[in-house]
Scaffold this active site. Structure first.
Site, short mmCIF file in Angstrom:
data_model
loop_
_atom_site.label_atom_id
_atom_site.label_comp_id
_atom_site.label_asym_id
_atom_site.label_seq_id
_atom_site.Cartn_x
_atom_site.Cartn_y
_atom_site.Cartn_z
N SER A 1 12.89 6.93 13.70
CA SER A 1 11.80 6.66 14.64
C SER A 1 12.39 6.47 16.02
CB SER A 1 11.06 5.38 14.21
OG SER A 1 10.53 5.58 12.93
N LEU A 2 12.27 7.52 16.82
CA LEU A 2 12.87 7.46 18.15
C LEU A 2 11.86 6.89 19.15
CD1 LEU A 2 15.46 8.18 19.72
CD2 LEU A 2 14.49 10.44 20.16
N HIS A 3 10.74 7.57 19.29
CA HIS A 3 9.58 7.10 20.07
C HIS A 3 9.80 6.96 21.58
CE1 HIS A 3 7.89 6.75 16.17
NE2 HIS A 3 8.07 5.49 15.95
N SER B 1 12.75 7.11 6.33
CA SER B 1 12.49 6.88 7.75
C SER B 1 12.99 5.50 8.15
CB SER B 1 10.98 6.98 8.00
OG SER B 1 10.69 6.75 9.35
N GLY C 1 7.37 -1.59 5.79
CA GLY C 1 8.74 -2.06 5.63
C GLY C 1 9.76 -1.14 6.25
N GLU C 2 10.94 -1.69 6.46
CA GLU C 2 12.06 -0.91 6.98
C GLU C 2 13.03 -0.71 5.81
OE1 GLU C 2 13.31 0.89 9.51
OE2 GLU C 2 15.14 0.92 8.32
N CYS D 1 0.38 2.92 8.53
CA CYS D 1 1.16 1.83 7.95
C CYS D 1 0.47 0.48 8.05
CB CYS D 1 2.46 1.64 8.73
SG CYS D 1 3.55 3.00 8.66
N CYS E 1 3.84 8.46 -0.09
CA CYS E 1 4.46 7.58 0.89
C CYS E 1 4.55 6.19 0.27
CB CYS E 1 3.58 7.58 2.14
SG CYS E 1 4.13 6.43 3.40
N CYS F 1 2.68 -0.98 15.40
CA CYS F 1 2.59 -0.85 13.94
C CYS F 1 1.85 -2.02 13.30
CB CYS F 1 4.00 -0.74 13.37
SG CYS F 1 4.04 -0.58 11.59
N GLU G 1 0.81 -1.21 0.00
CA GLU G 1 0.00 0.00 0.00
C GLU G 1 0.85 1.26 0.00
OE1 GLU G 1 -1.56 -1.43 3.94
OE2 GLU G 1 -1.60 0.72 4.29
N CYS H 1 7.79 -3.59 15.69
CA CYS H 1 7.37 -2.47 16.55
C CYS H 1 5.95 -2.75 17.04
CB CYS H 1 7.44 -1.15 15.80
SG CYS H 1 9.10 -0.73 15.27
N ASN I 1 -1.76 6.27 15.71
CA ASN I 1 -2.91 5.86 14.94
C ASN I 1 -3.25 4.47 15.47
OD1 ASN I 1 -4.73 5.77 12.75
ND2 ASN I 1 -3.23 6.82 11.46
N CYS J 1 6.95 -6.54 7.30
CA CYS J 1 8.14 -5.98 7.96
C CYS J 1 8.53 -6.94 9.09
CB CYS J 1 7.80 -4.61 8.56
SG CYS J 1 9.19 -3.77 9.34
#
Ligand code: SAH
Length: 343
Positions: free
Chosen positions: A200-202, A177, A145-146, A319, A86, A100, A73, A97, A276, A93
């Protein structure tokens, strides 16, 4: 083309046709026998658009089917300055995480550089863009995906999309990212591609980060910060931290303080995102008022922090959400699309 015993200009025709988002069989200036010869070895197209959902806020969500039947997507966001797409870099992936949707089914496979590119070429064509007048002006590698876990194809894609003969999208208009794969961040620095590095720190504490991002067991925040500093030193580009606020996980006063301690004086921006919610994860979003107060505190302490505009909530904008819904029930998605078009 030369290796197939053809004239070199056929290579230009093929390249231009594909770059305009056409399948091989749609390229009108390639003779039929040559098309047939090509199709013995190659797929007619790397991907096809199978669904297009349009949100009430103008955001568009796409589902692409790859030649092997896999589905990925992408999202198109419209801004005053242009359109940002995007794109996905993997089917699924393997980063795991906790918040996600893309990682829930694990990694299926890497996308080829052609499949990453095809997402942009197809959308550009659908919007009426050409080689000279592109309709996709900015790219974020923030789909499923990464990107740095599929390093060679991601870098190959970056070279193709920024090629002057292709869509010629400047690396400055591309954001990559990563969840923080430190060795690949360093390798990317050496490629000489000045993309916007986004991490992506988070969470500002390793222990908290490990709870939501398994990759934190492999690389510490300190190592990530050092890799970012190296990126700035080599490219002169500021970097960006994504910080998805999750209620009770990373949104306390202590988190604000530690962020300020870690990031003060660094050439970086903090992009705060409200989670989200993905129902399978059980994680809850920080409220909007609390999120704004969180950002205010960072800003007052001298950091640059902004809230990411939330878009496309009505079309599974986050995502991996739409792909999962599609795999579970393809017909439901189609019905949803028709409603969108009617309203
Ligand atoms: N693998 C890359 C790109 C992934 S998606 C990475 O980890 O950075 C882009 C961003 O969306 C990442 O910061 C990711 O952590 C975040 N994200 C993923 N799921 C989300 C969700 N449900 N709500 C908010 N942000 C999410």
């Amino acid at each position: 083309m030369l290796s197939m015993g053809e004239k070199a200009f056929r290579g230009d025709q093929l390249f231009d046709g594909i770059t305009m988002g056409k399948s091989v069989s749609e390229i009108s200036n390639i003779p039929k026998p040559l098309k047939e010869k090509l199709l013995e070895t190659y797929e007619d197209s790397a991907a096809q658009i199978v669904e297009r959902l349009v949100s009430s806020d103008g955001t568009e969500k796409y589902l692409f089917r790859l030649a092997d039947g896999n589905v990925i997507e992408g999202v198109l966001m419209k801004y005053k300055y242009g359109n940002t797409q995007c794109v996905s870099t993997q089917v699924g992936c393997r980063m795991g995480c906790k918040f996600c949707a893309s990682t829930l089914g694990g990694l299926v496979r890497n996308l080829t550089k052609g499949e990453i590119l095809a997402q942009v070429l197809l959308v550009n064509r659908l919007l009426g863009g050409t080689l000279k007048e592109r309709k996709v002006t900015n790219i974020v590698l923030m789909g499923s995906g990464e990107p740095l876990d599929n390093y060679d194809n991601t870098v190959g894609f970056l070279r193709l999309i920024s090629s002057p003969e292709g869509l010629n999208i400047s690396p400055r208009n591309i954001s990559l990212s990563t969840c923080g794969l430190v060795p690949q961040m360093r390798k990317l620095t050496e490629e000489g591609l000045s993309v916007n590095l986004t991490v992506s720190l988070h969470a500002p504490f390793d222990e908290d980060r490990k709870k939501i991002m398994p990759v934190a067991n492999a690389y510490s925040i300190r190592e990530i910060l050092d890799a970012c500093a190296f990126y700035f030193e080599k490219t002169g580009r500021r970097y960006i931290f994504e910080y998805t606020l999750i209620r009770g996980q990373n949104d306390s006063e202590a988190h604000v303080k530690e962020l300020v301690r870690l990031l003060s004086g660094r050439p970086c921006l903090i992009n705060v995102i409200r989670l989200n919610e993905v129902k399978e994860t059980g994680l809850i979003s920080t409220g909007e008022t609390h999120a704004r107060a969180f950002i205010d505190k960072l800003t007052r302490a001298g950091l640059t922090a902004t809230l990411r505009r939330s878009a496309g909530a009505d079309i599974q904008g986050a995502c991996g959400q739409l792909r999962r819904k599609y795999l579970a029930n393809p017909t439901e998605i189609r019905a949803g699309r028709e409603e969108e078009y009617e309203s």
